[in-house]
Structure formats: structure tokens, C-alpha cells
Enzyme design. Structure first.
Site, PDB file in Angstrom:
ATOM      1  N   LYS A 226       0.805  -1.222   0.000  1.00  0.00           N
ATOM      2  CA  LYS A 226       0.000   0.000   0.000  1.00  0.00           C
ATOM      3  C   LYS A 226       0.839   1.273   0.000  1.00  0.00           C
ATOM      4  O   LYS A 226       0.517   2.247  -0.690  1.00  0.00           O
ATOM      5  CB  LYS A 226      -0.972  -0.013   1.182  1.00  0.00           C
ATOM      6  CG  LYS A 226      -2.060  -1.068   1.057  1.00  0.00           C
ATOM      7  CD  LYS A 226      -3.079  -0.955   2.181  1.00  0.00           C
ATOM      8  CE  LYS A 226      -4.219  -1.926   1.978  1.00  0.00           C
ATOM      9  NZ  LYS A 226      -5.284  -1.767   2.989  1.00  0.00           N
TER      10      LYS A 226
ATOM     11  N   ASP B 191     -10.853   2.082   2.127  1.00  0.00           N
ATOM     12  CA  ASP B 191     -11.137   1.319   3.343  1.00  0.00           C
ATOM     13  C   ASP B 191     -11.954   2.127   4.352  1.00  0.00           C
ATOM     14  O   ASP B 191     -12.992   1.684   4.842  1.00  0.00           O
ATOM     15  CB  ASP B 191      -9.837   0.855   4.000  1.00  0.00           C
ATOM     16  CG  ASP B 191      -9.152  -0.257   3.222  1.00  0.00           C
ATOM     17  OD1 ASP B 191      -9.856  -1.070   2.604  1.00  0.00           O
ATOM     18  OD2 ASP B 191      -7.910  -0.307   3.236  1.00  0.00           O
TER      19      ASP B 191
END
Length: 287
Positions: free
Chosen positions: A73, A109
Site C-alpha cells: 500500500k 477502506d
């Protein structure tokens, strides 16, 4: 970008290491099939440190979209052409999409978590929220809760400096102590505590906090989705709280990914059903 002539379906994928047990292919493919688009979603195990090669492959082959999981990420955030605000604040990307020939990095998210609360009628705006954890999931949740108008976010973590860094993501977030849980409207377990532990096998170390700190009227959200009901959630129900598991966040963040790829929101109910079926199958499969 090299123009690629697609002789078959568009391809999207999740990259990470490991990705063997990722639910993303099941969830995404179900929604893509339901939408009737000619897309295939798969998983690529990309070794740590190899994110640059994966992004180069996306550019070269014209892959339609990527989901990014650990450990890539942060690296991907440095490799795309542009970052959306949440991804920039977190310095982390879980979604890569195309926009006018450029690669855009997003973080869905936290927004997926807020959407999962809204789906159950829980308002974040003006709420006092306690969040356990300071890792990637917790950081995305803290950032999104602040953007959604939370009045106060209390960050609870065993490591003080990590808690302080996570709290710095929002002007309304501060580091607290575990007793602060009692005064929160919403309590969130954004750690992996309880993951994979059946309620009957759980001990106190498998719970985010002592359930005696929970109270009637609270919303208790656990980002864990396997099992769908953790021991901590069951104890919260006994305390009079309303509980929300992590499946909603999982499917809503995936839906937000597809929205960036396709330009419209997919059927979240289809994604949830696919995830539930797959989780049940895995639970019943001998290891």
C-alpha cells in the site's frame, strides 16, 4: 501509456503477498457478473518490494484496475500519477484506477467503513468515537471518521507513539485511555484481535477491551469478519450494545473500488452474498 488491443475481457486484480485467502476475487467477480460486464477479476501474488514492477505491468498491459493489499500500500502510493485526498493523507493506496490516461491511487477502506455504518442507520456526524488500534486499518478509519464529521475520536493503542501518529490524521482525534470507551457513542475494534477465534474458544486476550466497559445504547463495530460474530461482539450484545461486524466494511470498500473502475456503484447486496457464501464454505472445509 502503451495502447493495448484487448482481444478478450478486461482484467482487474488484487496484488499482495500472500493473497491466497483474499476474498476480493469472489466479491468482485460476483458484482462484475451481475452487472453483465466483460471483466475478469483475479489475484496476483506480488513479492514484497516488487510493487513497481506490478504498476509497470498495469501500465504496459492496460489492466483495468488494481486492488492493493499488504505489503504494497505504501509503495504504490509513491508510484501512481495522482493521489486522492484520503490516500494522500494516509500515504497508502488500496485502489488504482485510470483517469484520462493517468493512474490514480485511492484509499477506500475508511470510506467503506463509514458506508457500512450508514447502511445500518448509524450516524457518524457529531458522534464521540473510540477506536482501538493504530495500524493501517485503524488509520484509514480515523481519517474517514474525521472527514465524515465525527465530534471526537479517541485513539486507543498500546504503543503511545503509534497512537499519536494515528491521531494526527484528524483535528478531532486525540490519544486516550481504555476507560474512555465508556463515554463513547461508537466503539471500533480496528485491530486483528479476535480474527479467526471462535467465540467459544476466546479468552480475554481475544477481545479489544474488557466488555464491562461497554454499555447500553452504544454501537460496537468490529472490523473482524471471520468469525462474523466475535466473542467481544457477543459480550457487547449482553451489555446492551448494538453490534456491527467487519463484513460491511469489506464489501463497501470493494464497491467503492468498482465505482472508480466502472463509473457506477455495483450491487453491494450481491457482493455481500458472495462473501457470506465463501466464508461459510471455508469454515466448513477441513484444514
Amino acid at each position: 501509456m502503451l495502447t493495448v488491443q484487448h482481444a478478450g475481457p478486461r482484467i482487474a486484480a488484487v496484488i499482495g503477498s500472500p493473497v491466497t485467502h483474499s476474498l476480493s476475487p469472489v466479491i468482485h467477480q460476483a458484482a462484475l457478473d451481475a452487472a453483465g460486464v466483460d471483466w475478469v477479476y483475479t489475484a496476483f501474488d506480488v513479492a514484497p518490494g516488487s510493487a513497481a514492477e506490478a504498476i509497470s505491468a498495469m501500465r504496459l498491459l492496460g489492466l483495468a484496475g488494481l486492488s492493493i493489499t499488504m505489503p504494497h500500500k505504501f509503495d504504490v502510493a509513491q508510484l501512481v500519477d495522482r493521489l486522492e485526498p484520503a490516500a494522500r493523507a494516509l500515504d497508502a493506496v488500496n485502489t488504482v484506477s485510470w483517469d484520462d490516461g493517468k493512474l490514480v491511487g485511492s484509499s477506500t477502506d475508511g470510506a467503506g467503513f463509514v458506508a457500512s455504518l450508514a447502511e445500518t442507520g448509524v450516524e457518524v456526524a457529531d458522534a464521540h468515537i473510540a477506536v482501538f488500534g493504530a495500524g493501517g486499518a485503524a488509520r484509514s478509519v480515523i481519517d474517514a471518521l474525521g472527514r465524515a464529521g465525527a465530534a471526537e475520536i479517541t485513539v486507543l493503542n498500546r504503543t503511545q507513539d503509534r497512537a499519536e501518529r494515528a491521531a494526527a490524521l484528524s483535528a478531532v482525534a486525540t490519544v486516550g485511555i481504555v476507560s474512555d470507551v465508556s463515554r463513547a457513542d461508537i466503539v471500533v475494534n480496528a485491530t486483528s484481535v479476535g480474527m479467526g477465534v471462535e467465540p467459544g474458544d476466546a479468552t480475554s486476550v481475544d477481545m479489544a477491551c474488557d466488555p464491562s466497559l461497554l454499555r447500553v445504547g452504544q454501537i460496537v463495530a468490529d472490523l473482524v469478519y471471520s468469525p462474523l460474530e466475535t466473542a467481544w461482539m457477543l459480550a457487547a450484545v449482553d451489555a446492551g450494545a448494538t453490534t456491527i461486524n467487519g463484513l460491511g466494511m469489506l464489501v463497501h470498500q470493494a464497491a467503492l473500488q468498482q465505482e472508480r473502475w466502472l463509473g457506477y456503484r455495483p450491487d453491494v447486496a450481491t457482493m455481500r452474498a458472495a462473501a457470506t457464501t465463501e466464508l461459510a464454505a471455508r469454515r466448513n472445509t477441513p484444514r
